[in-house]
Motif scaffolding. Sequence first.
Motif, short mmCIF file in Angstrom:
data_model
loop_
_atom_site.label_atom_id
_atom_site.label_comp_id
_atom_site.label_asym_id
_atom_site.label_seq_id
_atom_site.Cartn_x
_atom_site.Cartn_y
_atom_site.Cartn_z
N VAL A 251 0.72 -1.40 0.00
CA VAL A 251 -0.04 -0.01 -0.13
C VAL A 251 0.89 1.13 -0.10
O VAL A 251 0.62 2.20 -0.34
CB VAL A 251 -1.24 -0.10 1.13
CG1 VAL A 251 -1.60 1.30 1.45
CG2 VAL A 251 -2.20 -0.97 1.10
N VAL A 252 2.06 1.21 0.86
CA VAL A 252 2.88 2.19 0.65
C VAL A 252 4.20 2.24 -0.37
O VAL A 252 4.24 3.28 -0.96
CB VAL A 252 3.62 2.56 2.03
CG1 VAL A 252 4.47 3.70 1.90
CG2 VAL A 252 2.45 3.02 2.96
N THR A 253 4.45 0.98 -0.50
CA THR A 253 5.69 1.07 -1.38
C THR A 253 5.41 0.86 -2.84
O THR A 253 6.63 0.85 -3.65
CB THR A 253 6.57 -0.47 -1.16
OG1 THR A 253 5.54 -1.48 -1.13
CG2 THR A 253 7.23 -0.24 0.41
N ALA A 254 4.37 0.55 -3.02
CA ALA A 254 4.15 0.35 -4.73
C ALA A 254 4.02 1.91 -5.35
O ALA A 254 3.88 2.91 -4.61
CB ALA A 254 2.78 -0.24 -5.06
N PHE A 255 3.96 1.89 -6.53
CA PHE A 255 3.71 3.17 -7.30
C PHE A 255 4.93 4.26 -7.11
O PHE A 255 4.49 5.39 -7.08
CB PHE A 255 2.48 3.67 -7.26
CG PHE A 255 1.47 2.70 -7.95
CD1 PHE A 255 1.13 2.84 -9.36
CD2 PHE A 255 0.86 1.91 -7.09
CE1 PHE A 255 0.45 1.85 -9.87
CE2 PHE A 255 -0.07 0.96 -7.51
CZ PHE A 255 -0.28 0.88 -8.93
N ILE A 274 0.00 -12.50 -3.82
CA ILE A 274 -0.95 -11.51 -3.87
C ILE A 274 -0.37 -10.35 -3.58
O ILE A 274 0.49 -10.36 -2.44
CB ILE A 274 -2.29 -11.92 -2.78
CG1 ILE A 274 -2.87 -12.93 -3.30
CG2 ILE A 274 -2.96 -10.51 -2.70
CD1 ILE A 274 -4.23 -13.57 -2.32
N ILE A 275 -0.64 -9.35 -4.29
CA ILE A 275 -0.17 -7.97 -3.80
C ILE A 275 -1.18 -6.93 -3.52
O ILE A 275 -2.28 -7.14 -4.34
CB ILE A 275 1.03 -7.16 -4.70
CG1 ILE A 275 2.15 -8.12 -4.91
CG2 ILE A 275 1.54 -5.82 -4.45
CD1 ILE A 275 3.26 -7.74 -6.13
N THR A 276 -1.17 -6.19 -2.56
CA THR A 276 -2.16 -5.29 -2.30
C THR A 276 -1.46 -3.67 -2.40
O THR A 276 -0.45 -3.70 -2.07
CB THR A 276 -2.66 -5.36 -0.72
OG1 THR A 276 -1.46 -5.35 0.10
CG2 THR A 276 -3.71 -6.61 -0.57
N CYS A 277 -2.28 -2.85 -2.99
CA CYS A 277 -1.77 -1.57 -3.22
C CYS A 277 -3.05 -0.45 -3.13
O CYS A 277 -4.34 -1.10 -3.12
CB CYS A 277 -0.85 -1.65 -4.42
SG CYS A 277 -1.94 -1.74 -5.99
N ALA A 278 -2.65 0.61 -3.01
CA ALA A 278 -3.59 1.79 -3.03
C ALA A 278 -2.97 2.97 -2.76
O ALA A 278 -2.18 3.20 -3.73
CB ALA A 278 -4.44 1.75 -1.53
N LYS A 279 -3.29 4.22 -2.11
CA LYS A 279 -2.49 5.41 -1.99
C LYS A 279 -1.90 5.77 -3.23
O LYS A 279 -2.60 6.53 -4.02
CB LYS A 279 -1.48 5.41 -0.99
CG LYS A 279 -1.92 5.00 0.46
CD LYS A 279 -0.93 5.04 1.55
CE LYS A 279 -1.46 4.45 3.00
NZ LYS A 279 -2.02 5.60 3.62
N GLY A 280 -0.63 5.46 -3.64
CA GLY A 280 -0.08 6.01 -4.86
C GLY A 280 -0.63 5.84 -6.02
O GLY A 280 -0.12 6.22 -7.17
N ILE A 281 -1.43 4.75 -6.33
CA ILE A 281 -2.06 4.17 -7.36
C ILE A 281 -3.03 5.47 -8.19
O ILE A 281 -3.12 5.74 -9.33
CB ILE A 281 -3.25 3.25 -7.21
CG1 ILE A 281 -3.48 2.60 -8.55
CG2 ILE A 281 -4.23 3.42 -6.33
CD1 ILE A 281 -4.16 1.03 -8.34
#
Length: 445
Positions: A251-255, A274-281
């Motif tokens: 969620v923090v480290t992607a994008f 599985i990878i989860t992401c948010a925020k920087g997307i």
Amino acid sequence: MLDVDQKHHLHPWEHMGSWKEGERYAFTRGDGIYVYDGAGRRLIDGPAGMWAVQIGYGRKEMADAIAAQVMELPYASPWSSTTAPAAALAEKVAAMAPENLNTVMFTTGGSTAVDTALRTMQFMNNRLGRPGKKIIIAREKGYHGSTYLAASVTGKERDKSCFDFEDRLVRFLPDVNPYIRPEGMSEAAWCDAKVDDLERLIADVGPEYIGAFIAEPVLCSGGVIIPPEGYHRRTLELCRRHDILYISDEVVTAFGRLGHWFASEEVFGIEPDIITCAKGITSGYLPLGACIISDRVMERMTGADHDVLFPNGYTYSAHPVCCAAALKNIEIIERDGLLEHVRAIAPQFQERLTALESSPIIGDARGMGLLGCLEGLIDGRNTPLDVQRTLGARLDEACEARGLIVRPLINMCVFSPPLTISPEQVDQMFDILTDAISEVEEEFA
Ligand code: PLP
């Protein structure tokens, strides 16, 4: 504004004893790496909102893309229909993720992405006829969100008060922070010890009962904790050996935060399940999260004999306006070369950060990419908690008075500025920090 806010608005992580009196910021606008407060004061946004605003503030092209989608189609049910931005974003994210991760479920943010990942594990094991394989291994100091299940796998002591948690399902591993290793122990030996922690827990619980291991590549809210070299690869190997799903919470480290779309593979050399992401997307311009699932997991959940529903999702899953914002955000990151920029500027950022360790009140200055944390240390590690808290808060105040926002966390300050920060602005930020630390140093020396 502050007056009515104080009367009616319950903020996240509110201090309940003083919620009517607590101090709040009121931000009125943003531009580049800066935000402006109600008094018109310009401050460097050290945490990029909440580790989110990768492309910086005030991007008119984001506003235009969002407005265009609102006019075209502001909403569509994600159940059995799709929209052009949702389909295009799913394809894009799958292409950016590690090779074997090709299926994307969109969520409303990070917590719901984590929830979806954990429920996916439960669903898969139920489908496979092994309903007992559900225990989740998480880590002390990890942060995964604020839904019931995401909060249950969060390992921050501070967040464990007064709410209930799904304790039967979760086991925690001790802190992986190399900074706390016994004096004289090498980082390699610390890595062995931390991998042993996991191996022992798997043996104690029994691999047939363990469904998933959830881990942030860098434990961000826990204080930018970077596990020892080799830890990610070896823990993944253990999980594979015991058929335990490895969920990488990015969620923090992607994008772009570490100079790559995703850190799991490109920085740490692992391909999670599985990878989860948010925020920087979306750079925080609109709320969106994603749970990216590997082909191997999808194959085990689908198939002709698996004619069952996957009853998980949200009214605002794949929201077309949020997906349009994400597509524009990704286009900007690509066009402006922000990943390359982060890789180029990170050495300067990290060098200036490490230099702050020379202060007697700073125990550890650690970071990676455009992530940084200062851990205060007054009198050895046995400093009472209230004194430690005061140190974090004082550093925050001293920085703010000089035009820099940092995020205080007990005795720590963390920062993760917009990826657009220039070399001059990095220097400006660390000049302020150096100055602020000198002021606080005098009080605590
Ligand atoms: N996972 C990680 C690693 C996070 O840092 C966060 C939020 O900071 C979350 C999950 C939860 O995300 P959200 O607040 O968008 O629900």
